[in-house]
Design an enzyme around this catalytic site. Structure first.
Site, PDB file in Angstrom:
ATOM      1  N   ASP A  13       0.811  -1.230   0.000  1.00 40.68           N
ATOM      2  CA  ASP A  13       0.000   0.000   0.000  1.00 40.68           C
ATOM      3  C   ASP A  13       0.837   1.269   0.000  1.00 40.68           C
ATOM      4  O   ASP A  13       0.450   2.286   0.582  1.00 40.68           O
ATOM      5  CB  ASP A  13      -0.975   0.009   1.201  1.00 40.68           C
ATOM      6  CG  ASP A  13      -1.892  -1.192   1.190  1.00 40.68           C
ATOM      7  OD1 ASP A  13      -2.231  -1.664   0.095  1.00 40.68           O
ATOM      8  OD2 ASP A  13      -2.274  -1.652   2.282  1.00 40.68           O
ATOM      9  N   LYS A  16       1.757   2.129  -5.089  1.00 43.24           N
ATOM     10  CA  LYS A  16       2.306   1.564  -6.334  1.00 43.24           C
ATOM     11  C   LYS A  16       1.400   1.857  -7.521  1.00 43.24           C
ATOM     12  O   LYS A  16       1.866   2.218  -8.601  1.00 43.24           O
ATOM     13  CB  LYS A  16       2.494   0.040  -6.170  1.00 43.24           C
ATOM     14  CG  LYS A  16       3.482  -0.337  -5.073  1.00 43.24           C
ATOM     15  CD  LYS A  16       3.580  -1.834  -4.886  1.00 43.24           C
ATOM     16  CE  LYS A  16       2.340  -2.472  -4.317  1.00 43.24           C
ATOM     17  NZ  LYS A  16       2.016  -2.100  -2.928  1.00 43.24           N
ATOM     18  N   GLY A  40      -4.570  -4.262  -3.901  1.00 39.27           N
ATOM     19  CA  GLY A  40      -5.545  -3.221  -4.216  1.00 39.27           C
ATOM     20  C   GLY A  40      -4.744  -1.998  -4.604  1.00 39.27           C
ATOM     21  O   GLY A  40      -4.160  -1.349  -3.741  1.00 39.27           O
ATOM     22  N   HIS A  41      -4.646  -1.737  -5.897  1.00 39.12           N
ATOM     23  CA  HIS A  41      -3.820  -0.631  -6.396  1.00 39.12           C
ATOM     24  C   HIS A  41      -4.735   0.499  -6.878  1.00 39.12           C
ATOM     25  O   HIS A  41      -5.490   0.326  -7.827  1.00 39.12           O
ATOM     26  CB  HIS A  41      -2.902  -1.124  -7.531  1.00 39.12           C
ATOM     27  CG  HIS A  41      -1.883  -2.121  -7.068  1.00 39.12           C
ATOM     28  ND1 HIS A  41      -0.939  -2.676  -7.886  1.00 39.12           N
ATOM     29  CD2 HIS A  41      -1.654  -2.647  -5.826  1.00 39.12           C
ATOM     30  CE1 HIS A  41      -0.178  -3.519  -7.183  1.00 39.12           C
ATOM     31  NE2 HIS A  41      -0.606  -3.506  -5.941  1.00 39.12           N
ATOM     32  N   GLN A 222       1.935  -6.070  -3.208  1.00 37.68           N
ATOM     33  CA  GLN A 222       2.389  -6.151  -1.804  1.00 37.68           C
ATOM     34  C   GLN A 222       3.692  -5.364  -1.621  1.00 37.68           C
ATOM     35  O   GLN A 222       3.877  -4.362  -2.284  1.00 37.68           O
ATOM     36  CB  GLN A 222       2.560  -7.617  -1.368  1.00 37.68           C
ATOM     37  CG  GLN A 222       1.240  -8.372  -1.186  1.00 37.68           C
ATOM     38  CD  GLN A 222       0.647  -8.879  -2.480  1.00 37.68           C
ATOM     39  OE1 GLN A 222       1.288  -9.564  -3.235  1.00 37.68           O
ATOM     40  NE2 GLN A 222      -0.601  -8.562  -2.749  1.00 37.68           N
TER      41      GLN A 222
END
Ligand code: GDP
Ligand code: IMO
Ligand code: MG
Length: 423
Positions: A13, A16, A40-41, A222
């Site tokens: 988080d 990225k 979750g990007h 990650q």
């Protein structure tokens, strides 16, 4: 033209998604190399906000080819939902999304086993997306791969064989209901009809692209400290987010990688359980969470927040081969009159020389802090390095020296224009 690995430098988080979106303007291809829909990007463009879980964040740039590499574990439902969401927003993925035939499939029993294991005593705080159980099957050589979808007979046989074992486990060990094999076979045959057009021989495609001088951005999910080998085991994910994973997860050889860019948050966050030496369980921690809107992009869980850990990032720089970084969320620190930075750890009164990844030591270390002056000024409107207040520059200078990294990009907000290069 280059092949760049973009890697999360902390516990995920770091921002990225935002940085991939910015950089992908100048890349031909963006490829995910590990993880799955646990990621979750987030990318914010104008008033629209996209949260990508499986499809590379480069998909939001027209003309960029996006690839899901063999190292990724694919949940059919998550993938189809994501494609549908993008299409609803007039982003067509056809002809520019490709999936490796060697990627493994997340099966319904993987998600079920993930949630059962999380309800027991050995909680990791997973995202519940079936990641661990899927990689277990991959390494136990029982996994079902994308390529298996292409042969109905093989697919049916593999699903039946796996289900026999998993149903036994569900019934006898966990005392749960058995899963219906015919339903699962039907579900995956239907899935094949929808994704057949995306399946490709990715190592051949990528190596051919490199030979033609195309540029590739490898998007890690990650972060380094969640790496199954180099992270804070057992509180890690089940894949290799570190830069080495970019080779095994795509089929691009190490000698074709030109550089590694680290994405590093100006403070530290972590979701789930596990040691976190600079965690703030006080008002400052709550303030970081509130201002930084630190809630999981995949699960919505509140993220644990703490000061920047230069000792940890220095370790990350070492194992990833990071030379340059993008510092994100610097704006979130604007409201603090004093900002602490961890420069090392003490254990039993001794300063540690190297970063301890083992649970026992990491859980008991005491961080050594340097206190820096805050800038108490809104920096979200800064558009160049020169616009930053002198205390902000001093903060950046300090963390870059302590962590041994060169700051290339600075991010002062979630939007595209809230980003600038340092030179
Ligand atoms: P990722 O998983 O590394 O892509 O990061 P996430 O998307 O899970 O979390 C990063 C969050 O911070 C997202 O909500 C982004 O929109 C937001 N973000 C990214 N960069 C910045 C920044 O520089 N400042 C602020 N305030 N928010 C940012
Ligand atoms: P992105 O790509 C932050 C964490 C989970 C849990 C551990 C194991 O958005 O940075 P898993 O479901 O992978 O078995 O969970 O890893 N985790 C993440 N934390 N960002 C992520 O992804 C994460 N993906 C997994 O919270 O602690
Ligand atoms: Mg995220």
């Amino acid at each position: 033209m280059s092949v760049t690995v973009l890697v999360g430098g902390q516990w995920g988080d770091e921002g990225k998604g935002k940085i991939v979106d910015i950089l992908s303007e100048n890349y031909d291809i963006v490829t995910r190399y590990q993880g799955g829909a646990n990621a979750g990007h987030t990318v914010e463009i104008g008033n629209s906000k996209y949260i990508l879980h499986l499809i590379p964040s480069g998909i939001l740039r027209e003309g960029v080819v996006c690839i899901i590499g063999n190292g990724v574990v694919i949940d059919p439902t998550a993938l189809l939902d994501e494609i549908a969401l993008l299409e609803k927003n007039n982003i067509n993925v056809d002809g520019r999304l490709f999936i490796s035939h060697n990627a493994h499939l997340i099966m319904p029993y993987h998600k079920l086993l993930d949630s059962i294991q999380e309800s027991g005593d050995n909680k990791i705080g997973t995202t519940g997306r079936g990641i661990g159980p899927c990689y277990i099957d991959k390494y136990a050589r029982k996994g079902i791969k994308i390529v298996d979808l292409l042969n109905r007979k093989t697919l049916e046989e593999k699903i039946r064989k796996n289900l026999e074992e998993k149903n036994n486990l569900l019934k006898k060990v966990y005392e749960k209901e058995e899963l219906n094999v015919e339903e699962i076979i039907h579900q995956y045959l239907e899935f094949d009809k929808k994704i057949d057009k995306y399946i490709k021989d990715i190592p051949a495609y990528l190596n051919n692209a490199i030979a033609q001088g195309k540029s590739i951005l490898l998007e890690g999910a990650q972060g380094a400290l969640l790496d199954v080998d180099h992270g804070t085991y057992p509180f890690v994910t089940s894949s290799s987010p570190t830069s080495g994973g970019a080779c095994t997860g795509t089929g691009i050889p190490p000698n074709k990688i030109d550089n590694v860019l680290g994405i590093v948050k100006a403070y530290t966050t972590r979701v789930g359980y596990g040691p976190f030496p600079t965690e703030l369980l006080d008002d400052d921690g709550n303030k970081l969470r509130k201002i930084g809107v630190e809630y999981g992009a995949t699960t919505g869980r509140p993220r644990r927040c703490g000061w920047f850990d230069a000792f940890l990032v220095n370790y990350s720089v070492m194992i990833n081969g990071i030379e340059e970084v993008a510092i994100t969320k610097l704006d979130v620190l604007s409201d603090f009159s004093e900002i602490k930075v961890c420069t090392g750890y003490k254990l039993n009164g001794n300063i540690l020389k190297s970063f301890p990844t083992d649970f026992e030591r990491l859980q008991t270390v005491t961080p050594v802090y340097e206190t820096l002056k805050g800038w108490n000024k809104d920096i979200s409107n800064c558009r160049a390095f020169a616009d930053l207040p002198s205390q902000t520059k001093e903060y950046l200078d300090f963390i870059s020296k302590e962590a041994g990294m060169k700051i290339k990009i600075v991010s002062v907000g979630p939007k595209r224009d809230q980003t600038f290069f340092t030179n």
